[in-house]
Design a protein around this motif. Structure first.
Motif, PDB file in Angstrom:
ATOM      1  N   LYS A   1      47.484  68.346 102.140  1.00 21.89           N
ATOM      2  CA  LYS A   1      46.700  67.627 103.168  1.00 21.89           C
ATOM      3  C   LYS A   1      47.546  66.906 104.207  1.00 21.89           C
ATOM      4  N   ARG A   2      48.789  66.549 103.863  1.00 23.21           N
ATOM      5  CA  ARG A   2      49.619  65.835 104.845  1.00 23.21           C
ATOM      6  C   ARG A   2      49.860  66.713 106.056  1.00 23.21           C
ATOM      7  N   TYR A   3      49.711  66.139 107.219  1.00 31.35           N
ATOM      8  CA  TYR A   3      50.006  66.871 108.453  1.00 31.35           C
ATOM      9  C   TYR A   3      50.463  65.866 109.497  1.00 31.35           C
ATOM     10  N   SER A   4      51.016  66.376 110.575  1.00 29.27           N
ATOM     11  CA  SER A   4      51.486  65.493 111.645  1.00 29.27           C
ATOM     12  C   SER A   4      50.293  65.048 112.480  1.00 29.27           C
ATOM     13  N   CYS A   5      49.902  63.799 112.288  1.00 26.98           N
ATOM     14  CA  CYS A   5      48.748  63.249 112.995  1.00 26.98           C
ATOM     15  C   CYS A   5      49.218  62.751 114.364  1.00 26.98           C
ATOM     16  N   ARG A   6      48.565  63.228 115.424  1.00 27.63           N
ATOM     17  CA  ARG A   6      48.989  62.831 116.780  1.00 27.63           C
ATOM     18  C   ARG A   6      47.854  62.201 117.576  1.00 27.63           C
ATOM     19  N   ASN A   7      46.865  61.685 116.845  1.00 25.85           N
ATOM     20  CA  ASN A   7      45.733  61.020 117.492  1.00 25.85           C
ATOM     21  C   ASN A   7      45.147  60.022 116.496  1.00 25.85           C
TER      22      ASN A   7
ATOM     23  N   SER B   1      58.493  59.690 125.908  1.00 29.04           N
ATOM     24  CA  SER B   1      57.131  59.400 126.404  1.00 29.04           C
ATOM     25  C   SER B   1      56.030  60.056 125.564  1.00 29.04           C
ATOM     26  N   GLN B   2      56.234  60.128 124.265  1.00 28.78           N
ATOM     27  CA  GLN B   2      55.172  60.646 123.378  1.00 28.78           C
ATOM     28  C   GLN B   2      54.154  59.508 123.189  1.00 28.78           C
ATOM     29  N   SER B   3      53.197  59.441 124.112  1.00 28.04           N
ATOM     30  CA  SER B   3      52.332  58.257 124.192  1.00 28.04           C
ATOM     31  C   SER B   3      51.453  58.064 122.949  1.00 28.04           C
ATOM     32  N   PHE B   4      51.183  59.144 122.215  1.00 25.26           N
ATOM     33  CA  PHE B   4      50.310  59.001 121.026  1.00 25.26           C
ATOM     34  C   PHE B   4      50.902  58.034 120.003  1.00 25.26           C
ATOM     35  N   ILE B   5      52.219  57.882 120.038  1.00 31.50           N
ATOM     36  CA  ILE B   5      52.879  57.003 119.066  1.00 31.50           C
ATOM     37  C   ILE B   5      52.329  55.578 119.173  1.00 31.50           C
TER      38      ILE B   5
ATOM     39  N   THR C   1      50.197  60.054 109.423  1.00 27.39           N
ATOM     40  CA  THR C   1      51.556  59.735 109.881  1.00 27.39           C
ATOM     41  C   THR C   1      52.082  60.905 110.699  1.00 27.39           C
ATOM     42  N   CYS C   2      53.179  60.670 111.389  1.00 30.09           N
ATOM     43  CA  CYS C   2      53.890  61.778 112.040  1.00 30.09           C
ATOM     44  C   CYS C   2      55.372  61.421 112.112  1.00 30.09           C
ATOM     45  N   TRP C   3      56.202  62.321 111.656  1.00 33.13           N
ATOM     46  CA  TRP C   3      57.653  62.133 111.803  1.00 33.13           C
ATOM     47  C   TRP C   3      58.010  62.176 113.274  1.00 33.13           C
ATOM     48  N   ILE C   4      58.834  61.260 113.725  1.00 29.05           N
ATOM     49  CA  ILE C   4      59.296  61.291 115.109  1.00 29.05           C
ATOM     50  C   ILE C   4      60.824  61.253 115.123  1.00 29.05           C
ATOM     51  N   GLY C   5      61.393  62.379 115.564  1.00 27.53           N
ATOM     52  CA  GLY C   5      62.848  62.449 115.677  1.00 27.53           C
ATOM     53  C   GLY C   5      63.298  62.501 117.129  1.00 27.53           C
ATOM     54  N   ALA C   6      62.347  62.752 118.022  1.00 20.26           N
ATOM     55  CA  ALA C   6      62.696  62.836 119.443  1.00 20.26           C
ATOM     56  C   ALA C   6      62.595  61.444 120.064  1.00 20.26           C
ATOM     57  N   PHE C   7      63.680  60.698 119.973  1.00 23.41           N
ATOM     58  CA  PHE C   7      63.710  59.362 120.588  1.00 23.41           C
ATOM     59  C   PHE C   7      65.162  59.004 120.904  1.00 23.41           C
TER      60      PHE C   7
ATOM     61  N   PRO D   1      43.625  68.110 110.243  1.00 17.04           N
ATOM     62  CA  PRO D   1      44.739  69.018 109.943  1.00 17.04           C
ATOM     63  C   PRO D   1      44.540  70.381 110.609  1.00 17.04           C
ATOM     64  N   ARG D   2      45.657  70.935 111.089  1.00 21.34           N
ATOM     65  CA  ARG D   2      45.621  72.290 111.628  1.00 21.34           C
ATOM     66  C   ARG D   2      46.140  73.246 110.555  1.00 21.34           C
ATOM     67  N   PRO D   3      45.904  74.556 110.757  1.00 22.65           N
ATOM     68  CA  PRO D   3      46.471  75.498 109.776  1.00 22.65           C
ATOM     69  C   PRO D   3      47.989  75.344 109.748  1.00 22.65           C
ATOM     70  N   LYS D   4      48.577  75.491 108.585  1.00 25.46           N
ATOM     71  CA  LYS D   4      50.033  75.348 108.469  1.00 25.46           C
ATOM     72  C   LYS D   4      50.699  76.706 108.660  1.00 25.46           C
ATOM     73  N   TYR D   5      51.568  76.804 109.664  1.00 26.31           N
ATOM     74  CA  TYR D   5      52.326  78.034 109.852  1.00 26.31           C
ATOM     75  C   TYR D   5      53.667  77.857 109.169  1.00 26.31           C
TER      76      TYR D   5
HETATM   77  C1  LIG Z   1      62.640  65.234 111.176  1.00 24.75           C
HETATM   78  C2  LIG Z   1      61.372  65.537 111.945  1.00 24.75           C
HETATM   79  C3  LIG Z   1      61.268  65.159 113.274  1.00 24.75           C
HETATM   80  C4  LIG Z   1      60.076  65.383 113.966  1.00 24.75           C
HETATM   81  N1  LIG Z   1      59.940  64.902 115.259  1.00 24.75           N
HETATM   82  C5  LIG Z   1      58.744  65.017 115.888  1.00 24.75           C
HETATM   83  C6  LIG Z   1      58.536  64.409 117.163  1.00 24.75           C
HETATM   84  O1  LIG Z   1      59.412  63.776 117.755  1.00 24.75           O
HETATM   85  N2  LIG Z   1      57.306  64.541 117.729  1.00 24.75           N
HETATM   86  C7  LIG Z   1      56.272  65.196 117.112  1.00 24.75           C
HETATM   87  O2  LIG Z   1      55.173  65.233 117.673  1.00 24.75           O
HETATM   88  N3  LIG Z   1      56.442  65.772 115.898  1.00 24.75           N
HETATM   89  C8  LIG Z   1      57.630  65.693 115.274  1.00 24.75           C
HETATM   90  N4  LIG Z   1      57.804  66.239 114.016  1.00 24.75           N
HETATM   91  C9  LIG Z   1      56.670  66.916 113.366  1.00 24.75           C
HETATM   92  C10 LIG Z   1      56.858  68.439 113.249  1.00 24.75           C
HETATM   93  O3  LIG Z   1      56.658  69.027 114.507  1.00 24.75           O
HETATM   94  C11 LIG Z   1      55.853  68.947 112.199  1.00 24.75           C
HETATM   95  O4  LIG Z   1      56.175  68.383 110.952  1.00 24.75           O
HETATM   96  C12 LIG Z   1      55.847  70.465 112.065  1.00 24.75           C
HETATM   97  O5  LIG Z   1      55.419  71.072 113.263  1.00 24.75           O
HETATM   98  C13 LIG Z   1      54.919  70.929 110.930  1.00 24.75           C
HETATM   99  O6  LIG Z   1      53.604  70.452 111.120  1.00 24.75           O
HETATM  100  P1  LIG Z   1      52.858  69.520 110.071  1.00 24.75           P
HETATM  101  O7  LIG Z   1      53.705  68.278 109.899  1.00 24.75           O
HETATM  102  O8  LIG Z   1      51.528  69.196 110.706  1.00 24.75           O
HETATM  103  O9  LIG Z   1      52.717  70.259 108.788  1.00 24.75           O
HETATM  104  C14 LIG Z   1      58.993  66.051 113.326  1.00 24.75           C
HETATM  105  C15 LIG Z   1      59.114  66.429 111.985  1.00 24.75           C
HETATM  106  C16 LIG Z   1      60.272  66.165 111.304  1.00 24.75           C
HETATM  107  C17 LIG Z   1      60.346  66.548 109.846  1.00 24.75           C
END
Ligand SMILES: Cc1cc2nc3c(=O)[nH]c(=O)nc-3n(C[C@H](O)[C@H](O)[C@H](O)COP(=O)(O)O)c2cc1C
Length: 171
Positions: free
Chosen positions: A9-15, A65-69, A116-122, A152-156
């Motif tokens: 169920k975990r996915y990158s939530c952007r909203n 500028s990832q404003s959703f954060i 949650t969403c991982w953010i590495g682009a900063f 959640p979107r489909p996981k590729y």
């Molecule tokens: C180390 C790391 C950095 C990431 N950085 C970003 C980010 O800066 N912005 C973003 O929107 N998603 C970021 N993501 C999310 C990935 O794009 C996402 O995990 C991947 O596309 C798989 O999708 P899911 O998390 O929904 O399963 C990051 C994920 C990881 C693990």
């Protein structure tokens, strides 16, 4: 939810909704980070919880500028206190330790209905300045946290056969 369901169920939530996450829930989420393993059990990190909107907006700006954060009620910064340390296998210790702890956070949050969403682009330098982090420390990742609006979107993902091999490396 069992562990398998949480992982699915975990996915990158952007909203995110602006509904606050209670301190009780936060405690439970950070307890999962507290129990994470770390090399030599050093636990050499800090987690900064950012709720202040002005700071959040600055962080979003510093994050390409990832404003959703800044929509999320909380942004977590995972900060290493000893980013120069390397394990004997030549892998930076902080990257492994913080990845584990922050994924514990993401999974525990998911199990409690929090996205949650991982953010590495900063920008490391800009984000450190905003959060008044000492020069010798390093932010491993930012992570917005809050109740999801999106779903959640489909996981590729690659097939198991594409990245699991037996006994020796195989392309
Ligand atoms: C180390 C790391 C950095 C990431 N950085 C970003 C980010 O800066 N912005 C973003 O929107 N998603 C970021 N993501 C999310 C990935 O794009 C996402 O995990 C991947 O596309 C798989 O999708 P899911 O998390 O929904 O399963 C990051 C994920 C990881 C693990």
């Amino acid at each position: 939810m069992d562990i398998k369901e949480v992982i699915q169920k975990r996915y990158s939530c952007r909203n995110y909704k602006d509904t606050p996450v209670t301190e009780e829930k936060l405690k439970s989420i950070f307890e999962a980070a507290r129990l994470a393993p770390s090399a030599h059990n050093s636990q050499s990190y800090k987690f900064i919880i950012v709720k202040d909107k002005e700071k959040q907006e600055k962080l979003a700006e510093a994050a390409a500028s990832q404003s959703f954060i800044a929509e999320a009620p909380i942004i977590i910064a995972g900060v290493s206190l000893e980013p120069e340390k390397t394990m004997s296998c030549q892998v930076p210790t902080y990257a492994a330790d913080l990845a584990i702890a922050m994924e514990h956070i993401a999974l525990q949050a998911c199990s409690e209905g929090v996205g949650t969403c991982w953010i590495g682009a900063f920008s490391q330098q800009e984000a450190k300045k905003i959060l008044e982090i000492p020069e010798e420390c390093k932010i491993a990742a930012l992570m917005p946290l809050g109740y999801p609006v999106d779903s959640p979107r489909p996981k590729y993902r690659k097939n198991l056969d594409d990245f699991v091999c037996y006994e020796k490396f195989k392309i």
